[in-house]
Design a protein around this motif. Structure first.
Motif, PDB file in Angstrom:
ATOM      1  N   LEU A 210      50.703  28.517  47.365  1.00  0.00           N
ATOM      2  CA  LEU A 210      51.730  29.519  47.092  1.00  0.00           C
ATOM      3  C   LEU A 210      52.090  29.532  45.612  1.00  0.00           C
ATOM      4  O   LEU A 210      52.249  30.601  45.012  1.00  0.00           O
ATOM      5  N   ALA A 211      52.170  28.363  45.010  1.00  0.00           N
ATOM      6  CA  ALA A 211      52.470  28.276  43.579  1.00  0.00           C
ATOM      7  C   ALA A 211      51.380  28.956  42.759  1.00  0.00           C
ATOM      8  O   ALA A 211      51.677  29.756  41.860  1.00  0.00           O
ATOM      9  N   ARG A 212      50.128  28.665  43.082  1.00  0.00           N
ATOM     10  CA  ARG A 212      49.022  29.275  42.320  1.00  0.00           C
ATOM     11  C   ARG A 212      48.994  30.789  42.510  1.00  0.00           C
ATOM     12  O   ARG A 212      48.675  31.534  41.595  1.00  0.00           O
ATOM     13  N   ARG A 213      49.346  31.230  43.699  1.00  0.00           N
ATOM     14  CA  ARG A 213      49.381  32.680  43.971  1.00  0.00           C
ATOM     15  C   ARG A 213      50.439  33.372  43.104  1.00  0.00           C
ATOM     16  O   ARG A 213      50.180  34.432  42.530  1.00  0.00           O
ATOM     17  N   ILE A 214      51.607  32.770  42.984  1.00  0.00           N
ATOM     18  CA  ILE A 214      52.667  33.356  42.158  1.00  0.00           C
ATOM     19  C   ILE A 214      52.314  33.253  40.685  1.00  0.00           C
ATOM     20  O   ILE A 214      52.516  34.200  39.917  1.00  0.00           O
ATOM     21  N   LEU A 215      51.768  32.119  40.273  1.00  0.00           N
ATOM     22  CA  LEU A 215      51.422  31.929  38.866  1.00  0.00           C
ATOM     23  C   LEU A 215      50.259  32.810  38.423  1.00  0.00           C
ATOM     24  O   LEU A 215      50.081  33.044  37.226  1.00  0.00           O
ATOM     25  N   ALA A 216      49.472  33.308  39.363  1.00  0.00           N
ATOM     26  CA  ALA A 216      48.342  34.180  39.023  1.00  0.00           C
ATOM     27  C   ALA A 216      48.793  35.568  38.579  1.00  0.00           C
ATOM     28  O   ALA A 216      48.036  36.304  37.955  1.00  0.00           O
ATOM     29  N   ILE A 217      50.019  35.940  38.879  1.00  0.00           N
ATOM     30  CA  ILE A 217      50.538  37.256  38.491  1.00  0.00           C
ATOM     31  C   ILE A 217      50.928  37.198  37.023  1.00  0.00           C
ATOM     32  O   ILE A 217      51.709  36.345  36.598  1.00  0.00           O
ATOM     33  N   ALA A 218      50.389  38.104  36.264  1.00  0.00           N
ATOM     34  CA  ALA A 218      50.644  38.137  34.824  1.00  0.00           C
ATOM     35  C   ALA A 218      52.039  38.702  34.534  1.00  0.00           C
ATOM     36  O   ALA A 218      52.537  39.539  35.283  1.00  0.00           O
ATOM     37  N   PRO A 219      52.653  38.234  33.466  1.00  0.00           N
ATOM     38  CA  PRO A 219      53.944  38.808  33.082  1.00  0.00           C
ATOM     39  C   PRO A 219      53.808  40.311  32.819  1.00  0.00           C
ATOM     40  O   PRO A 219      52.854  40.763  32.192  1.00  0.00           O
ATOM     41  N   GLY A 220      54.734  41.073  33.326  1.00  0.00           N
ATOM     42  CA  GLY A 220      54.709  42.517  33.131  1.00  0.00           C
ATOM     43  C   GLY A 220      53.918  43.277  34.175  1.00  0.00           C
ATOM     44  O   GLY A 220      53.878  44.508  34.139  1.00  0.00           O
ATOM     45  N   ASP A 221      53.272  42.603  35.114  1.00  0.00           N
ATOM     46  CA  ASP A 221      52.528  43.276  36.176  1.00  0.00           C
ATOM     47  C   ASP A 221      53.519  43.683  37.260  1.00  0.00           C
ATOM     48  O   ASP A 221      53.709  42.984  38.256  1.00  0.00           O
ATOM     49  N   ASP A 222      54.148  44.842  37.041  1.00  0.00           N
ATOM     50  CA  ASP A 222      55.224  45.287  37.935  1.00  0.00           C
ATOM     51  C   ASP A 222      54.736  45.579  39.347  1.00  0.00           C
ATOM     52  O   ASP A 222      55.464  45.337  40.309  1.00  0.00           O
ATOM     53  N   ALA A 223      53.523  46.082  39.499  1.00  0.00           N
ATOM     54  CA  ALA A 223      52.998  46.410  40.826  1.00  0.00           C
ATOM     55  C   ALA A 223      52.812  45.140  41.668  1.00  0.00           C
ATOM     56  O   ALA A 223      53.210  45.093  42.837  1.00  0.00           O
ATOM     57  N   ALA A 224      52.209  44.120  41.073  1.00  0.00           N
ATOM     58  CA  ALA A 224      51.992  42.865  41.786  1.00  0.00           C
ATOM     59  C   ALA A 224      53.336  42.181  42.089  1.00  0.00           C
ATOM     60  O   ALA A 224      53.514  41.611  43.157  1.00  0.00           O
ATOM     61  N   LEU A 225      54.259  42.272  41.140  1.00  0.00           N
ATOM     62  CA  LEU A 225      55.576  41.683  41.354  1.00  0.00           C
ATOM     63  C   LEU A 225      56.336  42.405  42.460  1.00  0.00           C
ATOM     64  O   LEU A 225      56.983  41.770  43.296  1.00  0.00           O
ATOM     65  N   ALA A 226      56.218  43.735  42.499  1.00  0.00           N
ATOM     66  CA  ALA A 226      56.864  44.518  43.564  1.00  0.00           C
ATOM     67  C   ALA A 226      56.265  44.153  44.927  1.00  0.00           C
ATOM     68  O   ALA A 226      57.005  44.045  45.913  1.00  0.00           O
ATOM     69  N   ALA A 227      54.964  43.965  44.987  1.00  0.00           N
ATOM     70  CA  ALA A 227      54.323  43.584  46.241  1.00  0.00           C
ATOM     71  C   ALA A 227      54.792  42.197  46.680  1.00  0.00           C
ATOM     72  O   ALA A 227      55.057  41.959  47.864  1.00  0.00           O
ATOM     73  N   LEU A 228      54.897  41.295  45.712  1.00  0.00           N
ATOM     74  CA  LEU A 228      55.378  39.960  46.016  1.00  0.00           C
ATOM     75  C   LEU A 228      56.829  39.987  46.469  1.00  0.00           C
ATOM     76  O   LEU A 228      57.201  39.335  47.445  1.00  0.00           O
ATOM     77  N   ASP A 229      57.653  40.780  45.803  1.00  0.00           N
ATOM     78  CA  ASP A 229      59.064  40.930  46.199  1.00  0.00           C
ATOM     79  C   ASP A 229      59.168  41.538  47.598  1.00  0.00           C
ATOM     80  O   ASP A 229      60.012  41.145  48.385  1.00  0.00           O
ATOM     81  N   GLY A 230      58.317  42.523  47.894  1.00  0.00           N
ATOM     82  CA  GLY A 230      58.317  43.126  49.224  1.00  0.00           C
ATOM     83  C   GLY A 230      57.943  42.125  50.287  1.00  0.00           C
ATOM     84  O   GLY A 230      58.524  42.095  51.368  1.00  0.00           O
ATOM     85  N   GLU A 231      56.971  41.281  49.977  1.00  0.00           N
ATOM     86  CA  GLU A 231      56.544  40.260  50.932  1.00  0.00           C
ATOM     87  C   GLU A 231      57.649  39.212  51.126  1.00  0.00           C
ATOM     88  O   GLU A 231      57.839  38.702  52.207  1.00  0.00           O
ATOM     89  N   ALA A 232      58.367  38.933  50.052  1.00  0.00           N
ATOM     90  CA  ALA A 232      59.449  37.960  50.144  1.00  0.00           C
ATOM     91  C   ALA A 232      60.716  38.571  50.728  1.00  0.00           C
ATOM     92  O   ALA A 232      61.685  37.864  50.951  1.00  0.00           O
ATOM     93  N   ALA A 233      60.718  39.866  50.938  1.00  0.00           N
ATOM     94  CA  ALA A 233      61.873  40.592  51.482  1.00  0.00           C
ATOM     95  C   ALA A 233      63.098  40.462  50.581  1.00  0.00           C
ATOM     96  O   ALA A 233      64.200  40.236  51.025  1.00  0.00           O
TER      97      ALA A 233
END
Length: 190
Positions: free
Chosen positions: A165-188
């Motif tokens: 889970l840590a590596r999955r979150i750390l793989a998202i680059a700073p400023g990648d709003d789409a990936a962050l939104a998907a992660l936020d959606g998954e985290a509810a």
């Protein structure tokens, strides 16, 4: 001027069942606690004092803890839910929650629901941890150094999160709003 140390004149104060009950009442009024933590506190007070009760001191500690439970001043199930919720909101993972509940003396039957809730909120807790520490998508710049990345993974693991889970979150680059939104959606998260 001499700064010699004066020997302490602290004598062990007498302690009986009534005073033990007063100490327990003051403790549960001040702190949210579990039965095991209250019993440890009372046992420490007995060790620090001169016991003057008729009954065994440890039996008196258990009797006071029983009384506090009957009066509903102690509820291990509710304490576990409160403690686990606070820890996940702070960004700590399931392993840290389990470890803390074990240290607090919460039995498996009382901690089951709290741990299940922490498992459901594992992604939200990990994202919150990354946000707080400014890791991964919340960093000001990408972590290109593999050693730094592993230190960040180690920080996640110490906080009780799974390395994957840590590596999955750390793989998202700073400023990648789409990936962050998907992660936020998954985290509810809102």
């Amino acid at each position: 001027m001499s700064h010699s140390r004066v020997p302490s004149d602290r004598r062990k104060k007498p302690l009986d069942a009534a005073r033990l009950d007063e100490l327990a009442l003051a403790y549960v009024a001040r702190f949210a606690t579990s039965r095991a933590k209250l019993t440890r506190y009372l046992a420490r007070k007995v060790r620090e004092s001169e016991w003057q009760g008729d009954a065994d001191a440890m039996a008196a500690c258990d009797a006071v803890a029983d009384r506090m439970e009957r009066l509903r001043f102690l509820d291990d199930r509710q304490y576990a839910a409160m403690r686990a919720g606070a820890m996940t909101r702070r960004g700590l993972g399931v392993r840290r929650v389990k470890a803390q509940l074990f240290v607090d003396g919460i039995a498996d039957e009382d901690s089951g629901e709290a741990i299940a809730e922490a498992e459901e909120r594992a992604m939200a807790a990990a994202v919150g941890f990354a946000r707080r520490r400014r890791f991964g998508p919340f960093a000001t710049r990408a972590a290109d150094d593999p050693a730094q990345r592993e230190r960040q993974v180690a920080a996640f693991v110490r906080a009780g999160h799974a390395p994957a889970l840590a590596r999955r979150i750390l793989a998202i680059a700073p400023g990648d709003d789409a990936a962050l939104a998907a992660l936020d959606g998954e985290a509810a998260l809102d």
